[in-house]
Motif scaffolding. Structure first.
Motif, PDB file in Angstrom:
ATOM      1  N   PRO A 155       0.994   5.095   0.799  1.00 25.81           N
ATOM      2  CA  PRO A 155       0.429   6.322   1.355  1.00 25.81           C
ATOM      3  C   PRO A 155       1.226   7.584   1.011  1.00 25.81           C
ATOM      4  O   PRO A 155       0.730   8.687   1.201  1.00 25.81           O
ATOM      5  N   ASP A 213       2.921   0.696   5.094  1.00 24.42           N
ATOM      6  CA  ASP A 213       1.774   1.568   5.307  1.00 24.42           C
ATOM      7  C   ASP A 213       1.180   1.209   6.658  1.00 24.42           C
ATOM      8  O   ASP A 213       0.385   0.278   6.779  1.00 24.42           O
ATOM      9  N   TRP A 214       1.589   1.940   7.668  1.00 21.72           N
ATOM     10  CA  TRP A 214       1.181   1.595   9.035  1.00 21.72           C
ATOM     11  C   TRP A 214      -0.327   1.613   9.227  1.00 21.72           C
ATOM     12  O   TRP A 214      -0.861   0.925  10.078  1.00 21.72           O
ATOM     13  N   GLU A 215      -1.033   2.432   8.433  1.00 22.88           N
ATOM     14  CA  GLU A 215      -2.485   2.510   8.588  1.00 22.88           C
ATOM     15  C   GLU A 215      -3.138   1.155   8.338  1.00 22.88           C
ATOM     16  O   GLU A 215      -4.123   0.811   8.999  1.00 22.88           O
ATOM     17  N   THR A 216      -2.608   0.370   7.396  1.00 20.80           N
ATOM     18  CA  THR A 216      -3.199  -0.944   7.153  1.00 20.80           C
ATOM     19  C   THR A 216      -3.010  -1.844   8.367  1.00 20.80           C
ATOM     20  O   THR A 216      -3.858  -2.684   8.663  1.00 20.80           O
ATOM     21  N   LYS A 237      -8.103   0.332   1.201  1.00 16.52           N
ATOM     22  CA  LYS A 237      -7.448  -0.446   2.262  1.00 16.52           C
ATOM     23  C   LYS A 237      -8.421  -1.369   3.002  1.00 16.52           C
ATOM     24  O   LYS A 237      -8.079  -2.505   3.328  1.00 16.52           O
ATOM     25  N   LYS A 238      -9.617  -0.872   3.257  1.00 15.75           N
ATOM     26  CA  LYS A 238     -10.592  -1.701   3.968  1.00 15.75           C
ATOM     27  C   LYS A 238     -10.992  -2.902   3.130  1.00 15.75           C
ATOM     28  O   LYS A 238     -11.080  -4.038   3.645  1.00 15.75           O
ATOM     29  N   SER A 291       0.861  -1.173   0.000  1.00 21.05           N
ATOM     30  CA  SER A 291       0.000   0.000   0.000  1.00 21.05           C
ATOM     31  C   SER A 291       0.905   1.232   0.000  1.00 21.05           C
ATOM     32  O   SER A 291       1.989   1.200   0.588  1.00 21.05           O
ATOM     33  N   MET A 315      -2.860  -0.771  11.562  1.00 24.90           N
ATOM     34  CA  MET A 315      -3.792  -0.296  12.594  1.00 24.90           C
ATOM     35  C   MET A 315      -5.222  -0.722  12.272  1.00 24.90           C
ATOM     36  O   MET A 315      -5.985  -1.108  13.168  1.00 24.90           O
ATOM     37  N   MET A 316      -5.577  -0.664  10.982  1.00 31.75           N
ATOM     38  CA  MET A 316      -6.911  -1.121  10.572  1.00 31.75           C
ATOM     39  C   MET A 316      -7.065  -2.603  10.813  1.00 31.75           C
ATOM     40  O   MET A 316      -8.102  -3.070  11.295  1.00 31.75           O
TER      41      MET A 316
END
Length: 230
Positions: free
Chosen positions: A177, A217-220, A191-192, A175, A222-223
């Motif tokens: 970002p 991509d740290w957001e993935t 991402k979701k 991913s 955390m999700m």
């Protein structure tokens, strides 16, 4: 009795085609279920790209046969909502040929806008000998029919068919970002939806205790922790 590894690999691959180490952390709540135990983690990068074509069923089978404790590999989310195993979001012209055996044009084919059926018309059975990449990664080429870009589901099917109950997976959500990665960022996957499909397949094949999810991509991450803390 000496086993013919190539025959074993080809048999497993034919059957399938017919049908990381956990990161260090100070936060105990981020602890993964995967347990590597007291072992040396033999983890072939991209399935072992200096031995066999990267992120292919053939490379994954070869890694398993040679005692890999974990397979490091990469996921891209396709235009039709599935996951294929590829390090690059754009088909890599240095390792990819079309159905006619011609090396593809650089930057032309974006996996995230293509269907699995379209993606699997190409093959990544060898490196173009005319590029510098070839000089760095000398590998054994394989039959094109076993060097399609596989789906994550086909990887799990391969492992199930092999009978190996121990090999783990260090799988990366590719991913992007960072806006400075202009082409990659512009076509970034939802991402979701990406993680939803990932979790569906992990559950379907009972791989929850064998998968570590990694990402730049740290957001993935955390999700994913919210969607599936395990």
């Amino acid at each position: 009795m000496k086993l013919n590894r190539k025959k074993i690999a080809m048999g497993i691959l034919a059957a399938v085609m017919a049908t990381g180490v956990a990161g260090f952390t100070d936060a105990p709540q981020a602890e993964a279920k995967v347990d590597f135990g007291d072992v040396f983690d033999f983890e072939p990068h991209r399935g072992g790209r200096d031995a066999r074509p990267e992120n292919t069923l053939y490379s994954y089978a070869y890694a398993i046969e040679n005692g890999a404790t974990c397979i490091e590999c990469d996921m891209q989310f396709t235009g039709d909502g599935d996951i294929v195993m590829s390090h690059n979001p754009i088909l890599n012209h240095e390792i990819t040929r079309d159905a006619n055996g011609n090396w593809i044009e650089n930057g032309k084919y974006d996996i995230r806008k293509m269907t699995v059926a379209e993606i699997q018309k190409f093959n990544v059975s060898k490196i173009n000998p005319d590029v510098d990449y070839y000089k760095i990664h000398g590998q054994t080429r394989v039959d094109p029919e076993f060097a399609q870009i596989p789906t994550l589901e086909q990887l799990f099917q391969l492992v199930k068919a092999s009978g190996n109950e121990n090999v783990k997976f260090n799988i990366e959500t590719k991913s992007y970002p960072d806006p400075l990665q202009v082409k990659e960022h512009a076509g970034n996957a939802d991402k979701k939806a990406f993680l939803t499909r990932f979790n569906e397949l992990v559950a379907k094949y009972g791989m929850e205790d064998r998968v570590v999810l990694q990402s730049f991509d740290w957001e993935t991450l955390m999700m994913e922790k919210k969607m599936n803390p395990n």
